[in-house]
Design a protein around this motif. Structure first.
Motif, PDB file in Angstrom:
ATOM      1  N   ASN A 145       9.192   0.324  -1.959  1.00 47.24           N
ATOM      2  CA  ASN A 145       9.405   1.393  -0.995  1.00 47.24           C
ATOM      3  C   ASN A 145      10.480   1.002   0.018  1.00 47.24           C
ATOM      4  O   ASN A 145      11.115  -0.064  -0.100  1.00 47.24           O
ATOM      5  N   GLU A 146      10.692   1.849   1.005  1.00 50.24           N
ATOM      6  CA  GLU A 146      11.770   1.629   1.968  1.00 50.24           C
ATOM      7  C   GLU A 146      11.594   0.315   2.735  1.00 50.24           C
ATOM      8  O   GLU A 146      12.571  -0.338   3.090  1.00 50.24           O
ATOM      9  N   ALA A 147      10.361  -0.086   2.974  1.00 44.01           N
ATOM     10  CA  ALA A 147      10.128  -1.351   3.690  1.00 44.01           C
ATOM     11  C   ALA A 147      10.686  -2.534   2.899  1.00 44.01           C
ATOM     12  O   ALA A 147      11.340  -3.425   3.457  1.00 44.01           O
ATOM     13  N   HIS A 148      10.438  -2.561   1.600  1.00 45.26           N
ATOM     14  CA  HIS A 148      10.981  -3.627   0.760  1.00 45.26           C
ATOM     15  C   HIS A 148      12.514  -3.611   0.793  1.00 45.26           C
ATOM     16  O   HIS A 148      13.162  -4.664   0.841  1.00 45.26           O
ATOM     17  N   ALA A 192       4.622   0.211   7.574  1.00 40.08           N
ATOM     18  CA  ALA A 192       5.631  -0.813   7.307  1.00 40.08           C
ATOM     19  C   ALA A 192       7.041  -0.243   7.226  1.00 40.08           C
ATOM     20  O   ALA A 192       7.975  -0.756   7.861  1.00 40.08           O
ATOM     21  N   SER A 193       7.224   0.816   6.459  1.00 38.68           N
ATOM     22  CA  SER A 193       8.577   1.355   6.267  1.00 38.68           C
ATOM     23  C   SER A 193       9.160   1.881   7.574  1.00 38.68           C
ATOM     24  O   SER A 193      10.316   1.614   7.909  1.00 38.68           O
ATOM     25  N   GLN A 213       0.826  -1.207   0.000  1.00 36.68           N
ATOM     26  CA  GLN A 213       0.000   0.000   0.000  1.00 36.68           C
ATOM     27  C   GLN A 213       0.861   1.257   0.000  1.00 36.68           C
ATOM     28  O   GLN A 213       0.509   2.260  -0.618  1.00 36.68           O
ATOM     29  N   GLU A 214       2.001   1.192   0.678  1.00 35.16           N
ATOM     30  CA  GLU A 214       2.899   2.352   0.717  1.00 35.16           C
ATOM     31  C   GLU A 214       3.504   2.665  -0.649  1.00 35.16           C
ATOM     32  O   GLU A 214       4.012   3.757  -0.870  1.00 35.16           O
TER      33      GLU A 214
END
Length: 231
Positions: free
Chosen positions: A68-71, A216-217, A16-17
């Motif tokens: 994004n940063e979480a990944h 998440a991130s 979603q982010e």
């Protein structure tokens, strides 16, 4: 020295982010469609054209989004851990973010499968499956997605990984979607368990779990420093 095993269960919140919408956003509607119309064998039988067009658009949308940063945090953790990601998401953002071992419980947008034999799965080059695109058996290709009422073929593999985890992180999901939510029951008692989500459920599943009520991130960046600090 052998790397410790870190297993991640990821859900819609991490995608979603990156701009990918989920059916949970609108009271069971997914991009204004009743979820059962576009994610069930019955929906496929009723209106195959609608289902194909729906996933063609989801595929196009996903390819326009970026990790994004979480990944990226999860990809970085491979430098210090033996990382397996078990995801409920059907996009390929984990792979594009740099993760090398990803198990997709609910299928993958970037693949097609036979509508006659679900074991016949094909990588896609473009973003469309068209009427008349057939498998080697001559049956129409359909999205490689696990729909409601269908078995989850990767579940046993996911359980095997959860059962050998030293660290288990749940991110972007509130442990409400089964059978994936039940994976935490297989995690060894000695393993350290973490949950990162914008809403932490009041559930027996969160017992002995370190919870972070964050996106998440943000949550994963915090956990990255916590876990690395223990090595």
């Amino acid at each position: 020295m052998e790397k410790k095993k870190l297993v991640v269960l990821s859900g819609a919140g991490i995608s979603q982010e990156s701009g990918i919408k989920t059916f949970r956003d609108s009271n069971g509607l997914w991009e204004n469609h009743d979820i059962m119309e576009v994610a069930s064998p019955e929906g496929w039988r009723r209106n195959r054209a609608l289902v194909q067009e729906f996933y063609n658009q989801r595929r196009k949308q996903a390819r326009a989004c970026q990790p994004n940063e979480a990944h990226k945090v999860l990809a970085r953790l491979e430098q210090r851990f033996n990382v397996t990601i078990i995801t409920q998401n059907v996009d390929d953002l984990h792979e594009r973010g740099g993760s090398s071992h990803v198990i997709h419980l609910h299928g993958e947008l970037s693949k097609a499968q036979s509508s006659k034999n679900p074991d016949l799965v094909y990588p896609m080059e473009g973003w469309e499956i068209k009427e008349g695109d057939c498998c080697e058996l001559g049956s129409q290709l359909r999205p490689h997605i696990v729909w409601f009422g269908e078995p989850v073929p990767k579940m046993e593999e996911a359980i095997d990984h959860a059962a050998t985890a030293d660290y288990f992180i749940v991110v972007g999901t509130s442990l409400q979607v089964y059978p994936a939510a039940g994976l935490i029951d297989y995690v060894p008692k000695k393993a350290k368990k973490f949950l990162v989500d914008v809403v932490i459920p009041n559930s027996p599943l969160t017992k002995d779990v370190f919870c972070l009520e964050k996106r998440a991130s943000e949550g994963l960046k915090h956990l990255e420093s916590v876990i690395l600090g223990e090595l």
